[in-house]
Design a protein around this motif. Structure first.
Motif, short mmCIF file in Angstrom:
data_model
loop_
_atom_site.label_atom_id
_atom_site.label_comp_id
_atom_site.label_asym_id
_atom_site.label_seq_id
_atom_site.Cartn_x
_atom_site.Cartn_y
_atom_site.Cartn_z
N LEU A 215 1.98 34.08 33.46
CA LEU A 215 1.55 32.79 32.91
C LEU A 215 1.75 31.66 33.91
O LEU A 215 0.87 30.81 34.08
N ASP B 272 6.98 34.66 34.15
CA ASP B 272 6.63 34.79 32.73
C ASP B 272 5.39 35.67 32.52
O ASP B 272 4.42 35.27 31.91
N LEU C 37 -3.09 37.57 29.23
CA LEU C 37 -2.36 36.31 29.39
C LEU C 37 -2.69 35.33 28.27
O LEU C 37 -1.82 34.61 27.78
N GLN D 172 0.16 33.89 25.85
CA GLN D 172 0.36 32.45 25.82
C GLN D 172 0.10 31.84 24.44
O GLN D 172 0.77 30.88 24.05
N ASN D 173 -0.82 32.40 23.68
CA ASN D 173 -1.24 31.76 22.43
C ASN D 173 -0.78 32.46 21.16
O ASN D 173 -1.26 32.12 20.08
#
Length: 179
Positions: free
Chosen positions: A49, A46, A97, A101-102
């Motif tokens: 991640l 990913d 990252l 991710q966020n």
């Protein structure tokens, strides 16, 4: 020096009109095998991640990157072929990252993460897309430092146009070229 390796079994045909092919590995073939190994290691990570919480996987990936770099140690990687649009496949770069991710905190998902390089114009642009029309953009000036190294300074361009001048940690990133 080339080393011959078997790439599959060649069936015996006594009256075959074509002679059997013997495939030999060269540095290029070894590089292709090393590249495929690296791509298989990162395929389920990913974009990095999952690797953040798996030190063993991180070590394997970085080792595969080092192996590929060793095979290409005499090649020129900072020439005109570097000028292209590249898609992020995997990275250890914490800021990227974090954004990947966020993105959901901002009501979106992360799309493509791209790097556009123009060696002649000495420009590198990092682009993180947020479909359907959002973008996070970082513009960089680059300088070819050696036949395999490009140094860069970048300016963060997002809302208030903050500027950042240096990276803190060493990073590893794998990019795929786009046509």
């Amino acid at each position: 020096m080339a080393t011959c390796l078997p790439f599959g079994t060649i069936p015996f045909k006594p009256h075959s009109p074509r002679p059997a092919k013997i495939t030999c590995s060269s540095t290029t073939a070894q590089s292709q095998l090393a590249k495929q190994h690296l791509l298989s290691l990162i395929s389920d990570q990913d974009r990095g991640l999952k690797t953040q919480n798996n030190p063993l996987k991180l070590t394997s990936i970085v080792s595969a990157i080092d192996d590929l770099a060793a095979l290409g140690k005499d090649s020129i990687t900072t020439g005109g072929s570097l000028s292209a649009t590249w898609r992020l496949l995997w990275t250890t770069e914490k800021e990227q990252l974090f954004i990947i991710q966020n993105a959901s905190l901002f009501g979106t998902l992360t799309g493509d993460v791209l790097q556009v390089i123009d060696v002649e114009q000495r420009v590198l642009n990092n682009v993180i897309t947020f479909p359907p029309d959002g973008v996070f953009f970082v513009r960089s000036d680059i300088a070819v430092a050696s036949k395999q190294r490009v140094n860069f300074k970048y300016a963060l361009i997002y809302k208030c146009g903050s500027t950042r001048e240096e990276l803190g940690d060493s990073i590893a990133t794998v990019w795929a070229g786009l046509v």
